[in-house]
Scaffold this motif. Structure first.
Motif, PDB file in Angstrom:
ATOM      1  N   THR A 135      78.242  59.872  56.591  1.00 32.95           N
ATOM      2  CA  THR A 135      76.913  59.252  56.660  1.00 32.95           C
ATOM      3  C   THR A 135      77.074  57.739  56.730  1.00 32.95           C
ATOM      4  OG1 THR A 135      76.054  61.029  55.270  1.00 32.95           O
ATOM      5  CG2 THR A 135      74.660  59.096  55.498  1.00 32.95           C
ATOM      6  N   LEU A 137      74.709  54.065  56.831  1.00 34.43           N
ATOM      7  CA  LEU A 137      73.399  53.419  56.733  1.00 34.43           C
ATOM      8  C   LEU A 137      73.482  52.055  57.402  1.00 34.43           C
ATOM      9  CD1 LEU A 137      72.626  54.278  53.007  1.00 34.43           C
ATOM     10  CD2 LEU A 137      71.428  55.192  54.964  1.00 34.43           C
ATOM     11  N   GLU A 139      71.068  48.734  58.554  1.00 32.52           N
ATOM     12  CA  GLU A 139      69.753  48.081  58.423  1.00 32.52           C
ATOM     13  C   GLU A 139      69.536  47.133  59.604  1.00 32.52           C
ATOM     14  OE1 GLU A 139      68.589  46.136  54.497  1.00 32.52           O
ATOM     15  OE2 GLU A 139      68.708  44.407  55.838  1.00 32.52           O
ATOM     16  N   TRP A 151      60.020  42.799  61.212  1.00 30.38           N
ATOM     17  CA  TRP A 151      60.243  44.244  61.079  1.00 30.38           C
ATOM     18  C   TRP A 151      61.608  44.507  60.452  1.00 30.38           C
ATOM     19  CZ3 TRP A 151      64.185  46.951  63.732  1.00 30.38           C
ATOM     20  CH2 TRP A 151      64.085  48.344  63.725  1.00 30.38           C
ATOM     21  N   ILE A 152      61.662  45.498  59.578  1.00 35.87           N
ATOM     22  CA  ILE A 152      62.944  45.950  59.008  1.00 35.87           C
ATOM     23  C   ILE A 152      62.933  47.479  58.974  1.00 35.87           C
ATOM     24  CG2 ILE A 152      64.421  46.071  56.943  1.00 35.87           C
ATOM     25  CD1 ILE A 152      63.578  43.399  56.074  1.00 35.87           C
ATOM     26  N   ASP A 153      64.054  48.068  59.293  1.00 35.26           N
ATOM     27  CA  ASP A 153      64.200  49.519  59.084  1.00 35.26           C
ATOM     28  C   ASP A 153      65.667  49.818  58.778  1.00 35.26           C
ATOM     29  OD1 ASP A 153      63.532  52.149  58.782  1.00 35.26           O
ATOM     30  OD2 ASP A 153      62.819  52.460  60.835  1.00 35.26           O
ATOM     31  N   THR A 154      65.881  50.793  57.934  1.00 29.45           N
ATOM     32  CA  THR A 154      67.255  51.203  57.616  1.00 29.45           C
ATOM     33  C   THR A 154      67.465  52.605  58.178  1.00 29.45           C
ATOM     34  OG1 THR A 154      67.077  49.924  55.577  1.00 29.45           O
ATOM     35  CG2 THR A 154      68.945  51.435  55.751  1.00 29.45           C
ATOM     36  N   LYS A 156      69.628  56.011  58.902  1.00 31.91           N
ATOM     37  CA  LYS A 156      70.700  56.851  58.342  1.00 31.91           C
ATOM     38  C   LYS A 156      71.241  57.768  59.437  1.00 31.91           C
ATOM     39  CE  LYS A 156      69.913  60.436  55.452  1.00 31.91           C
ATOM     40  NZ  LYS A 156      69.531  61.095  54.188  1.00 31.91           N
ATOM     41  N   ARG A 192      55.721  49.772  65.798  1.00 29.22           N
ATOM     42  CA  ARG A 192      54.392  49.203  65.985  1.00 29.22           C
ATOM     43  C   ARG A 192      54.426  47.693  65.700  1.00 29.22           C
ATOM     44  NH1 ARG A 192      49.237  52.033  65.146  1.00 29.22           N
ATOM     45  NH2 ARG A 192      47.625  50.467  65.074  1.00 29.22           N
ATOM     46  N   ALA A 193      55.175  47.318  64.653  1.00 22.31           N
ATOM     47  CA  ALA A 193      55.246  45.902  64.255  1.00 22.31           C
ATOM     48  C   ALA A 193      55.860  45.049  65.374  1.00 22.31           C
ATOM     49  CB  ALA A 193      56.060  45.764  62.976  1.00 22.31           C
TER      50      ALA A 193
ATOM     51  N   THR B  94      51.297  44.867  58.148  1.00 23.94           N
ATOM     52  CA  THR B  94      52.607  45.491  57.911  1.00 23.94           C
ATOM     53  C   THR B  94      53.138  45.027  56.559  1.00 23.94           C
ATOM     54  OG1 THR B  94      53.071  45.625  60.278  1.00 23.94           O
ATOM     55  CG2 THR B  94      54.974  45.665  58.812  1.00 23.94           C
ATOM     56  N   LEU B  96      56.275  45.000  53.563  1.00 27.15           N
ATOM     57  CA  LEU B  96      57.729  45.107  53.380  1.00 27.15           C
ATOM     58  C   LEU B  96      58.034  45.619  51.977  1.00 27.15           C
ATOM     59  CD1 LEU B  96      60.702  44.553  54.117  1.00 27.15           C
ATOM     60  CD2 LEU B  96      60.344  42.176  53.461  1.00 27.15           C
ATOM     61  N   LEU B  98      61.146  46.395  49.449  1.00 24.24           N
ATOM     62  CA  LEU B  98      62.571  46.224  49.169  1.00 24.24           C
ATOM     63  C   LEU B  98      62.843  46.694  47.746  1.00 24.24           C
ATOM     64  CD1 LEU B  98      63.008  42.543  50.435  1.00 24.24           C
ATOM     65  CD2 LEU B  98      63.796  44.587  51.617  1.00 24.24           C
ATOM     66  N   THR B 171      72.726  58.147  49.738  1.00 24.12           N
ATOM     67  CA  THR B 171      71.854  58.666  50.795  1.00 24.12           C
ATOM     68  C   THR B 171      70.409  58.870  50.354  1.00 24.12           C
ATOM     69  OG1 THR B 171      72.570  60.906  50.285  1.00 24.12           O
ATOM     70  CG2 THR B 171      73.723  59.787  52.063  1.00 24.12           C
ATOM     71  N   GLN B 175      65.554  52.481  50.816  1.00 24.06           N
ATOM     72  CA  GLN B 175      66.149  51.420  51.644  1.00 24.06           C
ATOM     73  C   GLN B 175      65.068  50.493  52.161  1.00 24.06           C
ATOM     74  OE1 GLN B 175      69.339  51.001  51.796  1.00 24.06           O
ATOM     75  NE2 GLN B 175      70.037  52.978  50.979  1.00 24.06           N
ATOM     76  N   ALA B 176      65.483  49.306  52.587  1.00 18.24           N
ATOM     77  CA  ALA B 176      64.542  48.294  53.081  1.00 18.24           C
ATOM     78  C   ALA B 176      63.801  48.812  54.305  1.00 18.24           C
ATOM     79  CB  ALA B 176      65.299  47.017  53.428  1.00 18.24           C
ATOM     80  N   LYS B 177      62.470  48.613  54.308  1.00 19.10           N
ATOM     81  CA  LYS B 177      61.688  49.082  55.459  1.00 19.10           C
ATOM     82  C   LYS B 177      60.327  48.389  55.481  1.00 19.10           C
ATOM     83  CE  LYS B 177      59.884  53.408  57.479  1.00 19.10           C
ATOM     84  NZ  LYS B 177      60.147  53.131  58.875  1.00 19.10           N
ATOM     85  N   THR B 178      59.874  48.015  56.680  1.00 22.57           N
ATOM     86  CA  THR B 178      58.495  47.549  56.818  1.00 22.57           C
ATOM     87  C   THR B 178      57.637  48.758  57.174  1.00 22.57           C
ATOM     88  OG1 THR B 178      59.111  46.902  59.060  1.00 22.57           O
ATOM     89  CG2 THR B 178      58.864  45.129  57.458  1.00 22.57           C
ATOM     90  N   SER B 180      54.161  49.861  58.837  1.00 26.98           N
ATOM     91  CA  SER B 180      52.949  49.576  59.606  1.00 26.98           C
ATOM     92  C   SER B 180      52.007  50.774  59.488  1.00 26.98           C
ATOM     93  CB  SER B 180      53.315  49.336  61.078  1.00 26.98           C
ATOM     94  OG  SER B 180      54.123  48.185  61.188  1.00 26.98           O
ATOM     95  N   LEU B 181      50.814  50.633  60.096  1.00 33.53           N
ATOM     96  CA  LEU B 181      49.806  51.690  60.004  1.00 33.53           C
ATOM     97  C   LEU B 181      50.380  53.057  60.425  1.00 33.53           C
ATOM     98  CD1 LEU B 181      46.799  52.424  59.526  1.00 33.53           C
ATOM     99  CD2 LEU B 181      46.381  51.845  61.919  1.00 33.53           C
ATOM    100  N   GLU B 183      52.818  54.629  59.017  1.00 35.19           N
ATOM    101  CA  GLU B 183      54.230  54.804  58.658  1.00 35.19           C
ATOM    102  C   GLU B 183      54.398  54.933  57.140  1.00 35.19           C
ATOM    103  OE1 GLU B 183      56.121  52.199  62.373  1.00 35.19           O
ATOM    104  OE2 GLU B 183      56.065  51.328  60.386  1.00 35.19           O
TER     105      GLU B 183
END
Lengths: 209, 227
Positions: A135, A137, A139, A151-154, A156, A192-193, B94, B96, B98, B171, B175-178, B180-181, B183
């Motif tokens: 696995t 990860l 970011e 925008w941030i997304d992690t 996997k 979307r962001a 949006t 954030l 953390l 796992t 985790q970090a994530k924004t 939005s509508l 989501e």
């Protein structure tokens, strides 16, 4: 009584010999094994219109040095899998698939050196392996020219191996990289962001003379 | 007349014991941990919504549930794991989220930051390993007469169990994530168990979600009782 004692003695001798043989196999100096994940280029991304944004892709030294460490089982030593090269290679490829213009930067100057409207930064978070599954990860962060988070997304990614002539590590590495970057492509291209950020910029530039 | 092979009873006793421990340890190691079930934010015991951003949380305090999903009772090993589910239900902005924006306070406003996963993970693993090592020591003395084979199997099971718990920590972590509508995100945040938790007084989990559209912060305070 005598035959029974003899048989018991024989079985004890067999167990002792097997034990000694096994012990000789499992003892010895501990060593470290280092492997590099195959430099596969992920393909087969779905056809979408590229996002009309000029982005700087910042590939940090940390990303390029990403690796997974495994503690070996008895007698097998420790294990290291280098992942940085294949991550950096595919991070650039997937960014070029998503955005219309891409400039790759890196080094100690840090992100933002190209002064473009968007800065995309992939960061290696962690990697773990349990059983036959690896696995990773990863970011992703998109910042604007003023260094604000857009925008941030992690993501996997997971890759498993089955019995085959290829080594389990090779199978797992190829599978996890495929999964990781297909998911990254989807996250980037459907965000979307990001779409709203680009639309806002286009609106602003059309208003300005 | 009969020349049937029969082991002496002390040997049979040792073999039976060895087999029981090997099977139980091997069975433990081979068991796959199921992922923590994901539900709508509103279905968790603690839930709040502000301007379309909904957050639901559940502290993992039930030892059986902890055993089921982490293979160990985390709380008794000094780790408070809290499952978080967040959704942007109707805000055009949006947000954030953390893990560094989660803090645990007591009535005296003493603050605990989210534990770094490595720290939280390593302390659990150390505790888990102690239990397993103790088992291995018993195994070593018990099996000395039979040989190293059972001991080798027990030892590989310890490593397998350790890796499994470590992987689970990584796992399943938030985790970090924004957001939005439409989501959402989910995962665990880990704290070192506060002294006396949950018996002494009340505890507040504070979540600070940043609105990246206008750079303002929304604060969610969850008062944790024993439910």
């Amino acid at each position: 009584m005598k035959p029974q004692t003899t048989q018991t003695g024989r079985s004890f001798s067999c167990v002792s010999i097997a034990t000694l043989l096994l012990a000789s196999c499992t003892s010895g100096p501990q060593h470290s094994m280092v492997e590099t994940a195959p430099r596969v280029l992920v393909s087969g991304y779905s056809q979408t219109t590229k996002i009309p944004l000029n982005v700087e892709l910042f590939l940090s030294d940390e990303l390029r040095a990403a690796e997974w460490h495994g503690k070996g089982t008895r007698g097998s030593g420790n294990y290291r899998l280098d992942l940085g090269t294949v991550l950096a290679y595919n991070a650039e490829n997937v960014t070029r698939e998503v955005f219309s213009e891409v400039l790759v930067t890196g080094g100690s100057e840090g992100p933002g050196q190209a002064r473009l409207p968007g800065v995309l930064i992939p960061r290696f978070v962690n990697a773990e392996r349990y059983g036959n599954t690896l696995t990773i990860l990863l970011e992703w962060t998109l910042r604007d020219a003023e260094d604000n988070v857009v925008w941030i997304d992690t993501i996997k990614g997971e890759g498993s191996s089955t019995w085959s002539l290829l080594s389990p590590t090779e199978q797992q590495s190829v599978a996890v990289i495929n999964d990781l970057f297909h998911k990254s492509f989807t996250a980037l291209s459907t965000s979307r962001a990001i779409r709203e950020f680009v639309a806002k910029r286009q609106k602003q530039s059309s208003v300005q003379p | 007349m009969t020349n049937r092979f029969r082991l002496p009873s002390p040997v049979r006793f040792v073999l039976r014991g060895a087999l029981t421990i090997i099977l139980s340890v091997a069975g433990c190691a081979g068991k796959t941990l199921s992922p923590y079930p994901r539900q709508a934010a509103s279905s968790y015991p603690y839930f709040q919504e502000q301007d379309g951003l909904a957050i639901g949380i559940k502290p993992l305090t039930d030892p059986q549930e902890s055993e089921k999903y982490f293979h160990t009772d985390l709380l008794s090993r000094g780790i408070l794991a809290i499952f978080v589910a967040a959704e942007n239900r109707e805000s055009p902005n949006t947000f954030l989220l953390l893990k560094g924006q989660f803090t645990l306070h007591n009535a005296l406003r003493e603050e605990l930051q989210v534990s770094d996963r490595e720290q939280a993970g390593s302390s659990t693993l150390a505790a888990t390993q102690n239990v397993m090592s103790a088992l291995a020591v018993v195994g070593y003395f018990g099996f000395y007469g039979v040989g190293a084979l059972p001991f080798a199997l027990v030892e590989s099971s310890i490593e397998s169990h350790e890796e499994q718990v470590k992987t689970k920590f990584v796992t399943e972590e938030l985790q970090a994530k924004t957001i939005s509508l439409g989501e959402g995100t989910h995962g665990f945040v880990y704290f070192r168990r506060p002294p006396g938790y949950p018996a002494s007084g009340y505890w507040v989990l504070r979540v600070e979600a940043m609105d990246v559209t206008n750079q303002k912060t929304k604060i969610f305070d969850f008062i944790l009782d024993k439910k």
